[in-house]
Design an enzyme around this catalytic site. Structure first.
Site, mmCIF file in Angstrom:
data_model
loop_
_atom_site.group_PDB
_atom_site.id
_atom_site.type_symbol
_atom_site.label_atom_id
_atom_site.label_comp_id
_atom_site.label_asym_id
_atom_site.label_seq_id
_atom_site.Cartn_x
_atom_site.Cartn_y
_atom_site.Cartn_z
ATOM 1 N N SER A 102 0.650 -1.254 -0.005
ATOM 2 C CA SER A 102 0.004 0.015 -0.126
ATOM 3 C C SER A 102 0.991 1.310 0.058
ATOM 4 C CB SER A 102 -1.081 -0.132 1.385
ATOM 5 O OG SER A 102 -1.462 1.339 1.362
ATOM 6 N N HIS A 131 -1.383 -1.068 -4.256
ATOM 7 C CA HIS A 131 -2.556 -0.492 -4.050
ATOM 8 C C HIS A 131 -2.333 1.050 -3.604
ATOM 9 C CE1 HIS A 131 -6.112 -1.038 -1.211
ATOM 10 N NE2 HIS A 131 -5.721 -0.021 -0.766
ATOM 11 N N ASP A 181 -4.345 4.190 -1.809
ATOM 12 C CA ASP A 181 -5.267 4.626 -1.195
ATOM 13 C C ASP A 181 -5.702 6.249 -1.363
ATOM 14 O OD1 ASP A 181 -6.072 2.393 0.689
ATOM 15 O OD2 ASP A 181 -3.880 2.587 1.316
ATOM 16 N N MET A 218 -8.161 9.266 -0.248
ATOM 17 C CA MET A 218 -8.975 9.663 0.820
ATOM 18 C C MET A 218 -9.439 11.301 0.611
ATOM 19 S SD MET A 218 -7.105 8.005 4.100
ATOM 20 C CE MET A 218 -6.331 6.572 3.835
ATOM 21 N N HIS A 278 -7.898 2.138 -4.325
ATOM 22 C CA HIS A 278 -8.962 2.078 -3.344
ATOM 23 C C HIS A 278 -9.524 3.636 -2.894
ATOM 24 C CE1 HIS A 278 -9.775 0.993 1.555
ATOM 25 N NE2 HIS A 278 -10.913 1.296 0.700
ATOM 26 N N MET A 333 -11.711 5.886 -0.877
ATOM 27 C CA MET A 333 -12.473 6.222 0.426
ATOM 28 C C MET A 333 -12.802 7.641 0.098
ATOM 29 S SD MET A 333 -9.646 4.358 2.560
ATOM 30 C CE MET A 333 -8.325 4.346 1.438
ATOM 31 N N MET A 337 -12.466 -4.504 4.707
ATOM 32 C CA MET A 337 -11.703 -3.878 5.506
ATOM 33 C C MET A 337 -11.500 -4.367 6.787
ATOM 34 S SD MET A 337 -10.712 -1.319 3.767
ATOM 35 C CE MET A 337 -9.811 -0.427 4.868
ATOM 36 N N GLY A 354 -9.098 5.214 6.782
ATOM 37 C CA GLY A 354 -8.651 6.547 7.211
ATOM 38 C C GLY A 354 -6.987 6.455 7.361
ATOM 39 N N GLY A 371 -1.445 1.865 9.790
ATOM 40 C CA GLY A 371 -0.741 1.759 10.908
ATOM 41 C C GLY A 371 -1.681 1.208 12.227
ATOM 42 N N ASP A 399 -7.805 -5.486 3.772
ATOM 43 C CA ASP A 399 -6.888 -4.243 3.960
ATOM 44 C C ASP A 399 -7.074 -3.702 5.322
ATOM 45 O OD1 ASP A 399 -5.796 -1.682 3.307
ATOM 46 O OD2 ASP A 399 -7.416 -1.224 1.875
HETATM 47 C C1 DX5 Z 1 -6.489 2.336 5.292
HETATM 48 C C2 DX5 Z 1 -5.996 2.309 4.098
HETATM 49 C C3 DX5 Z 1 -5.018 1.025 4.063
HETATM 50 C C4 DX5 Z 1 -3.733 1.264 4.562
HETATM 51 C C5 DX5 Z 1 -3.230 -0.028 5.392
HETATM 52 O O1 DX5 Z 1 -7.527 3.173 5.610
HETATM 53 O O2 DX5 Z 1 -7.156 1.800 3.174
HETATM 54 O O3 DX5 Z 1 -4.835 0.409 2.518
HETATM 55 O O4 DX5 Z 1 -2.622 1.885 3.758
HETATM 56 O O5 DX5 Z 1 -2.317 0.570 6.031
HETATM 57 P P1 DX5 Z 1 -1.666 -0.606 7.206
HETATM 58 O O6 DX5 Z 1 -1.171 -1.736 6.514
HETATM 59 O O7 DX5 Z 1 -0.626 0.006 7.990
HETATM 60 O O8 DX5 Z 1 -2.792 -1.090 8.129
HETATM 61 ZN ZN ZN Z 2 -6.721 0.728 1.346
#
Ligand code: DX5
Ligand code: ZN
Length: 221
Positions: free
Chosen positions: A12, A37, A39, A41, A73, A75, A143, A148, A151, A178
């Site tokens: 990601s 991947h 992300d 947002m 992805h 969001m 999920m 959001g 970590g 994810d």
């Molecule tokens: C969270 C994202 C994830 C995120 C995963 O909202 O959609 O793709 O990057 O991060 P880790 O692997 O650190 O949980």
């Molecule tokens: Zn994601």
């Protein structure tokens, strides 16, 4: 379309070193990573802002010469307005079930634009949301954290939910998990039936991201 033949680990990119992005992604490709991947947002659907289509284009330029693919992805509230801008730089796009009342139409639009069409569901969203979309959905992003932020900790009920999805969905619909994927959590997600295992912190937060990727990829099988 990308029906995965075996479980894959998707780095990601949100946690990559932005000052060395191309090099880092090239090294992961050389280590065997195939799908990356991205992300996105919007600061409304989730309380954070990340990247737009130009960033997805940069990821695509970095990985496609090595045979890599891009999974976007979204969001984002009402994501339809973004599909055309992301599609040229994506091979798969997921939208959130909670973010738009017209999911059937959105998934058709994603396919029409030449990408695999995914539905993402938050931890609190029941699986019935996606079983109603069989026939127009290519993959489900289940999920394992509230979206959001990278970590966060893997929600332990996720594998049960993935197993229920795997039973309810036809074989050709694959499942992505994810959030919170790390050596301690990946095996349960994989055994429950996940084919795409997304990881940000466990790869890019490690001192040796390529070594961390290899370890996860070995666990994925
Ligand atoms: C969270 C994202 C994830 C995120 C995963 O909202 O959609 O793709 O990057 O991060 P880790 O692997 O650190 O949980
Ligand atoms: Zn994601």
């Amino acid at each position: 379309m990308i029906p995965p033949e075996r479980p894959l680990v998707l780095p990601s990119v949100m946690s990559a070193d932005m000052t060395a992005l191309g090099g880092q992604l090239g090294e992961l490709c050389a280590a065997g990573a195939r799908v990356f991947h991205v992300d996105v947002m919007d600061g409304h659907f989730v309380p954070n802002l990340t990247v737009g289509p130009d960033f997805a284009a940069a990821v695509a330029r970095s990985v496609r010469p090595h045979g890599g693919l891009v999974d976007v992805h979204l969001m984002v509230e009402r994501p339809g307005y973004l599909l055309e801008a992301f599609a040229p730089h994506a091979d798969a796009i997921s939208v959130h079930a909670e973010a738009d009342p017209h999911l059937h139409r959105l998934l058709g639009e994603i396919r029409r634009l030449g990408c695999a069409a995914g539905i993402a569901i938050n931890p609190g969203t029941p699986i019935d949301f996606v079983t109603a979309l069989v026939g127009v959905v290519d993959y489900v992003n289940c999920m394992a954290v509230n979206p959001g932020f990278a970590g966060q900790s893997f929600i332990p009920t996720t594998p049960d939910k993935v197993a229920r999805l795997r039973t309810e969905l036809p074989d050709e619909v694959w499942i992505e998990v994810d959030g919170g994927i790390a050596p301690g959590t990946l095996p349960a997600a994989r055994d429950a039936g996940a084919s795409w295992l997304v990881s940000a912190s466990a790869i890019f937060g490690a001192e040796d991201p390529v070594g961390a990727y290899r370890r996860l990829a070995e666990l994925a099988g």
